[in-house]
Design a protein around this motif. Structure first.
Motif, PDB file in Angstrom:
ATOM      1  N   ILE A 151       0.835  -1.199   0.000  1.00 51.08           N
ATOM      2  CA  ILE A 151       0.000   0.000   0.000  1.00 51.08           C
ATOM      3  C   ILE A 151       0.872   1.252   0.000  1.00 51.08           C
ATOM      4  O   ILE A 151       0.649   2.201  -0.765  1.00 51.08           O
ATOM      5  CB  ILE A 151      -0.941  -0.004   1.222  1.00 51.08           C
ATOM      6  CG1 ILE A 151      -1.959  -1.137   1.110  1.00 51.08           C
ATOM      7  CG2 ILE A 151      -1.664   1.340   1.357  1.00 51.08           C
ATOM      8  CD1 ILE A 151      -2.784  -1.353   2.363  1.00 51.08           C
ATOM      9  N   HIS A 152       1.893   1.248   0.828  1.00 48.53           N
ATOM     10  CA  HIS A 152       2.756   2.425   0.971  1.00 48.53           C
ATOM     11  C   HIS A 152       3.642   2.662  -0.244  1.00 48.53           C
ATOM     12  O   HIS A 152       4.291   3.718  -0.338  1.00 48.53           O
ATOM     13  CB  HIS A 152       3.616   2.286   2.227  1.00 48.53           C
ATOM     14  CG  HIS A 152       2.821   2.290   3.495  1.00 48.53           C
ATOM     15  ND1 HIS A 152       3.349   1.891   4.710  1.00 48.53           N
ATOM     16  CD2 HIS A 152       1.529   2.650   3.734  1.00 48.53           C
ATOM     17  CE1 HIS A 152       2.423   1.993   5.637  1.00 48.53           C
ATOM     18  NE2 HIS A 152       1.305   2.452   5.069  1.00 48.53           N
ATOM     19  N   SER A 153       3.674   1.726  -1.168  1.00 50.99           N
ATOM     20  CA  SER A 153       4.482   1.915  -2.384  1.00 50.99           C
ATOM     21  C   SER A 153       3.806   2.856  -3.378  1.00 50.99           C
ATOM     22  O   SER A 153       4.446   3.335  -4.325  1.00 50.99           O
ATOM     23  CB  SER A 153       4.739   0.565  -3.063  1.00 50.99           C
ATOM     24  OG  SER A 153       3.540   0.050  -3.647  1.00 50.99           O
ATOM     25  N   VAL A 154       2.516   3.158  -3.171  1.00 48.57           N
ATOM     26  CA  VAL A 154       1.753   3.973  -4.122  1.00 48.57           C
ATOM     27  C   VAL A 154       1.958   5.453  -3.820  1.00 48.57           C
ATOM     28  O   VAL A 154       1.738   5.904  -2.695  1.00 48.57           O
ATOM     29  CB  VAL A 154       0.254   3.615  -4.066  1.00 48.57           C
ATOM     30  CG1 VAL A 154      -0.542   4.468  -5.047  1.00 48.57           C
ATOM     31  CG2 VAL A 154       0.056   2.132  -4.367  1.00 48.57           C
ATOM     32  N   ARG A 155       2.350   6.209  -4.823  1.00 45.41           N
ATOM     33  CA  ARG A 155       2.620   7.636  -4.674  1.00 45.41           C
ATOM     34  C   ARG A 155       1.378   8.463  -5.005  1.00 45.41           C
ATOM     35  O   ARG A 155       0.595   8.090  -5.875  1.00 45.41           O
ATOM     36  CB  ARG A 155       3.781   8.058  -5.584  1.00 45.41           C
ATOM     37  CG  ARG A 155       5.114   7.406  -5.219  1.00 45.41           C
ATOM     38  CD  ARG A 155       6.163   7.663  -6.286  1.00 45.41           C
ATOM     39  NE  ARG A 155       7.468   7.201  -5.864  1.00 45.41           N
ATOM     40  CZ  ARG A 155       7.897   5.943  -5.964  1.00 45.41           C
ATOM     41  NH1 ARG A 155       7.095   5.026  -6.483  1.00 45.41           N
ATOM     42  NH2 ARG A 155       9.109   5.603  -5.561  1.00 45.41           N
ATOM     43  N   THR A 213       8.480  14.531   1.805  1.00 45.98           N
ATOM     44  CA  THR A 213       8.149  15.305   0.609  1.00 45.98           C
ATOM     45  C   THR A 213       7.352  14.514  -0.420  1.00 45.98           C
ATOM     46  O   THR A 213       6.826  15.108  -1.371  1.00 45.98           O
ATOM     47  CB  THR A 213       9.430  15.825  -0.064  1.00 45.98           C
ATOM     48  OG1 THR A 213      10.271  14.703  -0.397  1.00 45.98           O
ATOM     49  CG2 THR A 213      10.182  16.770   0.872  1.00 45.98           C
ATOM     50  N   GLU A 214       7.276  13.197  -0.252  1.00 45.58           N
ATOM     51  CA  GLU A 214       6.574  12.367  -1.228  1.00 45.58           C
ATOM     52  C   GLU A 214       5.367  11.707  -0.578  1.00 45.58           C
ATOM     53  O   GLU A 214       5.516  10.812   0.245  1.00 45.58           O
ATOM     54  CB  GLU A 214       7.507  11.295  -1.792  1.00 45.58           C
ATOM     55  CG  GLU A 214       6.896  10.511  -2.929  1.00 45.58           C
ATOM     56  CD  GLU A 214       7.901   9.560  -3.543  1.00 45.58           C
ATOM     57  OE1 GLU A 214       8.242   9.758  -4.724  1.00 45.58           O
ATOM     58  OE2 GLU A 214       8.345   8.629  -2.845  1.00 45.58           O
ATOM     59  N   PRO A 215       4.144  12.136  -0.916  1.00 48.95           N
ATOM     60  CA  PRO A 215       2.951  11.527  -0.329  1.00 48.95           C
ATOM     61  C   PRO A 215       2.810  10.070  -0.746  1.00 48.95           C
ATOM     62  O   PRO A 215       2.949   9.747  -1.930  1.00 48.95           O
ATOM     63  CB  PRO A 215       1.797  12.371  -0.885  1.00 48.95           C
ATOM     64  CG  PRO A 215       2.437  13.590  -1.468  1.00 48.95           C
ATOM     65  CD  PRO A 215       3.813  13.196  -1.879  1.00 48.95           C
ATOM     66  N   ARG A 216       2.524   9.220   0.210  1.00 50.33           N
ATOM     67  CA  ARG A 216       2.287   7.801  -0.064  1.00 50.33           C
ATOM     68  C   ARG A 216       0.896   7.411   0.441  1.00 50.33           C
ATOM     69  O   ARG A 216       0.353   8.048   1.357  1.00 50.33           O
ATOM     70  CB  ARG A 216       3.352   6.942   0.617  1.00 50.33           C
ATOM     71  CG  ARG A 216       4.776   7.174   0.111  1.00 50.33           C
ATOM     72  CD  ARG A 216       4.918   6.822  -1.374  1.00 50.33           C
ATOM     73  NE  ARG A 216       6.296   6.928  -1.827  1.00 50.33           N
ATOM     74  CZ  ARG A 216       7.119   5.890  -1.977  1.00 50.33           C
ATOM     75  NH1 ARG A 216       6.682   4.663  -1.708  1.00 50.33           N
ATOM     76  NH2 ARG A 216       8.357   6.068  -2.382  1.00 50.33           N
ATOM     77  N   LEU A 217       0.349   6.347  -0.146  1.00 48.58           N
ATOM     78  CA  LEU A 217      -0.988   5.890   0.213  1.00 48.58           C
ATOM     79  C   LEU A 217      -0.981   5.260   1.602  1.00 48.58           C
ATOM     80  O   LEU A 217      -0.126   4.417   1.910  1.00 48.58           O
ATOM     81  CB  LEU A 217      -1.476   4.863  -0.812  1.00 48.58           C
ATOM     82  CG  LEU A 217      -2.936   4.420  -0.702  1.00 48.58           C
ATOM     83  CD1 LEU A 217      -3.878   5.586  -1.004  1.00 48.58           C
ATOM     84  CD2 LEU A 217      -3.213   3.255  -1.656  1.00 48.58           C
ATOM     85  N   LEU A 218      -1.935   5.662   2.443  1.00 49.75           N
ATOM     86  CA  LEU A 218      -2.103   5.124   3.789  1.00 49.75           C
ATOM     87  C   LEU A 218      -3.507   4.534   3.894  1.00 49.75           C
ATOM     88  O   LEU A 218      -4.479   5.205   3.563  1.00 49.75           O
ATOM     89  CB  LEU A 218      -1.939   6.225   4.847  1.00 49.75           C
ATOM     90  CG  LEU A 218      -0.788   7.217   4.675  1.00 49.75           C
ATOM     91  CD1 LEU A 218      -0.834   8.260   5.790  1.00 49.75           C
ATOM     92  CD2 LEU A 218       0.549   6.498   4.677  1.00 49.75           C
TER      93      LEU A 218
END
Length: 334
Positions: A151-155, A213-218
């Protein structure tokens, strides 16, 4: 139609549906000839009103209806719409998620948002884990770690709820959420001073928070209560994930699964890190994780109030005070 609801307090956000409403919802979604054999309300969730529906054809469905808008906290509005907007981003774990079959945000039938989804296969994890020796739970938590990493791999395009509004910086998104929680507490006539202090800290130490600085999916709510496991498997194995309505873009280390996995170090939960990987351990990262702990406790206070847990609400003030003290001790120089 066999119809069963859960008796709740009159002021509960989880308002019941009537047989007529369920019938109308199903016929709108699948056609006038569709008939409901049974509709049974499920009690595990704490936000939406959820029914397991069996059609006369034998097909099983899940109906989830959000609270009426007036019963939603400012910091929790539009959760089903947020989940619907987030669905495409969960592609890395799509096989584990329910499929959405119908969506209605018009409020024509209920005055509430609702979705109809497929049934996630398996046994609820809290129930299923009880059938294994605790020493065998490692495979389950290792699986949660692997799922969280996917999940956290998604930007993402910005920080905050997937459905928006998005912020340009992580500190701004956190400060805005904490402001909304404080306003919710004001509406409930509960002391919000500690939450406002956290919002101020988010803005004062933006130099630490905005290193992200890089939003990731939570996922926002991934833990045992929102997971299914395979029945009769040799070891507990995740077969499904659901309730993605609290999905955010942000720092992966702020996600609920990370908070829960850090909560009891030294037991079988350590297997989570075998699946997820190690966290950064510099002073700034440890300070941020403490800040996220305090922020999660602020959201928990609202949920405890919604569930009528007065002792839990009172305890949250001591809990946040203790974390704030540790934050001050660990805070790096500006």
């Amino acid at each position: 139609m066999r119809f069963q609801v859960i008796e709740r307090a009159a002021d509960s956000a989880q308002r019941p549906l009537t047989p007529g409403q369920v019938d109308a919802i199903v016929r709108r979604a699948f056609g006038e000839r569709t008939r409901v054999a049974s509709a049974v309300e499920l009690g595990d969730g704490t936000y939406n009103t959820t029914f397991r529906i069996v059609l006369e054809t034998g097909e099983e469905l899940i109906l989830r209806a959000a609270p009426e808008p007036a019963r939603q906290f400012r910091s929790e509005r539009g959760f089903l719409r947020n989940e619907h907007a987030a669905a495409p981003y969960f592609a890395p774990i799509a096989a584990l998620l329910p499929r959405t079959l119908a969506v209605d945000f018009t409020h024509d039938l209920l005055g509430r948002d609702y979705v109809i989804q497929t049934v996630v296969p398996g046994v609820p994890a809290p129930e299923g884990l009880a059938g294994y020796e605790r020493s065998d739970w490692g495979s389950f938590f290792r699986g949660l770690g692997q799922i969280s990493r996917k999940i956290h791999s998604v930007r993402g395009p910005g920080f905050g709820p997937v459905a928006g509004p998005l912020a340009a910086t992580w500190s701004e998104a956190l400060g805005t959420q904490l402001d909304l929680i404080a306003q919710d507490l004001d509406d409930l006539r509960l002391d919000a001073a500690d939450v406002r202090a956290l919002a101020a800290t988010a803005r004062r130490r933006r130099d630490l928070l905005d290193r992200i600085t890089e939003p990731r999916l939570l996922h926002g709510d991934l833990w045992t209560i929102n997971v299914m496991i395979e029945p009769n498997a040799p070891e507990p194995t995740v077969s499904g994930v659901f309730d993605c309505d609290r999905t955010w873009w942000g720092d992966p280390e702020s996600d609920w699964a990370i908070y829960r996995a850090l909560g009891k170090p030294g037991d079988v939960r350590n297997a989570f890190w075998d699946g997820y990987g190690a966290l950064v351990q510099d002073q700034a990262a440890r300070w941020r994780r403490l800040f996220y702990e305090a922020r999660n406790l602020a959201t928990i206070r609202l949920e405890r109030h919604r569930l009528g847990q007065r002792a839990g609400v009172a305890a949250s003030y001591e809990e946040i005070t203790a974390v704030a003290r540790r934050l001050k001790e660990l805070e790096p120089p500006a």
